[in-house]
Design a protein around this motif. Structure first.
Motif: not given
Length: 459
Positions: A77, A79-81, A85, A103, A105, A124, A127, A180
């Motif tokens: 994954l 995903e910066d947040d 997630a 994961t 970031r 994402d 991003l 999402r």
């Protein structure tokens, strides 16, 4: 965007892209407590199985599943947040085994976590891509990931109000897109399995297409390397049959050619480079082209073969490579010919008033490439008013007869051709029948290349 700072100690999963993980549906989240002693460490590991030696950095195992449990699929994954997630517990592959989750970031961290055991990437689309402004290509991050991981399945993650962007992501190269705010464990598990299988199918289809294209290109190349007889103005009829010994090849180490020079003489040649690979096939083509050029330039007999030997010596990869050769130059009136043999079987001649037989081969010289300074005498032979002259390579006579070790040999070939001629076969039909019968006698495909050339003079 936060960039992870390298540390000198081993980084537990909750510190590498997993800190403050989002509360999972039906599960619990926790922040890593300060480590004061081994007892606290053991308590943390009991509460969160990602902390310990069995989990890779940035990897999360579904709630209640040991990191040591064998899994079939691994998801990365990006995903910066972490608080948003969309990972839920209970992600299972088609065999009912848990899907492991890592994961990242940002793309820098993703590149570090993207190992060979990752099967799918959940990206994402919001991003930002490295080195691009916010108003640049809105799918820049996807393009970057596709370049970074061309062999991995990719799922694009977007919002339900941005379906057009998700569809465009699929057109660019993602296997599917997900909303999402509509994700749950069952949907995500199914999407991951589908994306992985679709990527495998696309990869297999692409490789098949590439293989077909290469095969077509090789076929066109090899067909282009086979000779086109130059017999314009000659009354002689020409036929040829070629069968390489290599599987799926169109061209082997055997070679042949026929040309008519301005004085009306018809020159025919057949040869065999020892070996059966592509290098031998290439050398055979070089010798054939050299023979045609030298013949059209007026060379024949010993002078021509001596020059061909020099070509062979310069072009071969190994000093032990040699080639046998048979050349025939038929006079303009068609009644006589000059014959040169360089370690090659003598041609067969068939005439209406007598049985088929081999031409004389008493003055057979050595194969090309064996003896420096060798000589190849040119023999004069009488052909007659009407005849069929067959040149062939040893693949036609070295096949076995049945399951024993006995081979067909030249005598067996002569008897076979006599019988086929008596049945009325001629031209292409005769050559096709001869090659097919040799294969049948051998009990299957021949291991050696086979080339046969037939020249006919009829009244």
């Amino acid at each position: 965007m936060p960039v992870p700072v390298p540390r000198q100690r081993a980084i537990p999963a909750v510190e590498c892209g997993q800190a403050q993980a989002a509360p999972a549906v039906g599960g619990h989240s926790k922040e890593e407590a300060p480590r004061t002693d081994d007892r606290n460490d053991r308590r943390d590991e009991a509460k969160n199985p990602t902390v310990g030696d069995n989990a890779a950095p940035g990897e999360r195992v579904p709630h209640g599943v040991s990191a040591a449990t064998h899994t079939n699929l691994t998801l990365l994954l990006i995903e910066d947040d972490p608080t948003a997630a969309p990972i839920v517990p209970g992600l299972l592959d088609s065999a009912g085994k848990p899907i492991r989750v890592r994961t990242a970031r940002n793309l820098t961290e993703a590149g570090r976590l993207l190992t060979d055991d990752v099967h799918c990437i959940l990206l994402d689309l919001a991003l930002p891509a490295p080195g691009r402004a916010a108003d640049d290509d809105e799918l820049a991050v996807l393009r970057h990931v596709l370049e970074l991981a061309p062999r991995h399945a990719v799922l694009a993650l977007t919002t339900s109000g941005d379906a057009e962007r998700g569809a465009e992501a699929v057109r660019v190269g993602a296997q599917d897109y997900l909303f999402r705010d509509e994700l749950d464990g069952r949907l995500l598990s199914r999407a991951i399995r589908y994306a992985v299988e679709r990527k495998r199918s696309d990869t297999a289809e692409r490789r098949l297409a590439e293989g077909k294209l290469r095969a077509q290109e090789n076929a066109r190349l090899e067909r282009g390397l086979l000779p086109t007889p130059l017999l314009e103005g000659s009354p002689l009829r020409f036929a040829a049959r070629y069968r390489p010994g290599r599987s799926r090849a169109l061209l082997g180490g055997d070679f042949y050619d026929t040309v008519r020079t301005p004085d009306g003489t018809v020159h025919a040649m057949i040869g065999d480079v020892c070996g059966h690979g592509p290098d031998e096939a290439a050398l055979g083509v070089e010798l054939r082209i050299a023979w045609r050029a030298l013949t059209l330039a007026g060379l024949c007999g010993d002078e021509l073969l001596n020059t061909l030997q020099q070509v062979l010596e310069h072009e071969r990869d190994d000093d032990e490579i040699f080639a046998t050769l048979c050349t025939v130059d038929i006079a303009p009136d068609g009644r006589r010919a000059g014959l040169c043999l360089a370690g090659h079987p003598a041609p067969l001649i068939a005439r209406p008033d007598r049985p088929a037989q081999l031409l004389p081969y008493d003055n057979n010289g050595p194969a090309l490439g064996l003896l420096p300074g060798a000589r190849w005498p040119r023999m004069q032979v009488e052909l007659g008013a009407e005849w069929s002259l067959m040149l062939y390579t040893d693949g036609l006579i070295e096949g076995h007869i049945g399951r024993g070790r006995e081979r067909l040999g030249q005598d067996g070939m002569v008897e076979m051709i006599r019988r086929q001629l008596a049945s009325g076969l001629q031209g292409e039909d005769l050559l096709r029948a001869a090659v097919n019968e040799v294969r049948e006698l051998n009990g299957g495909e021949l291991t050696d290349d086979v080339a046969v050339v037939l020249l006919d003079r009829v009244r």
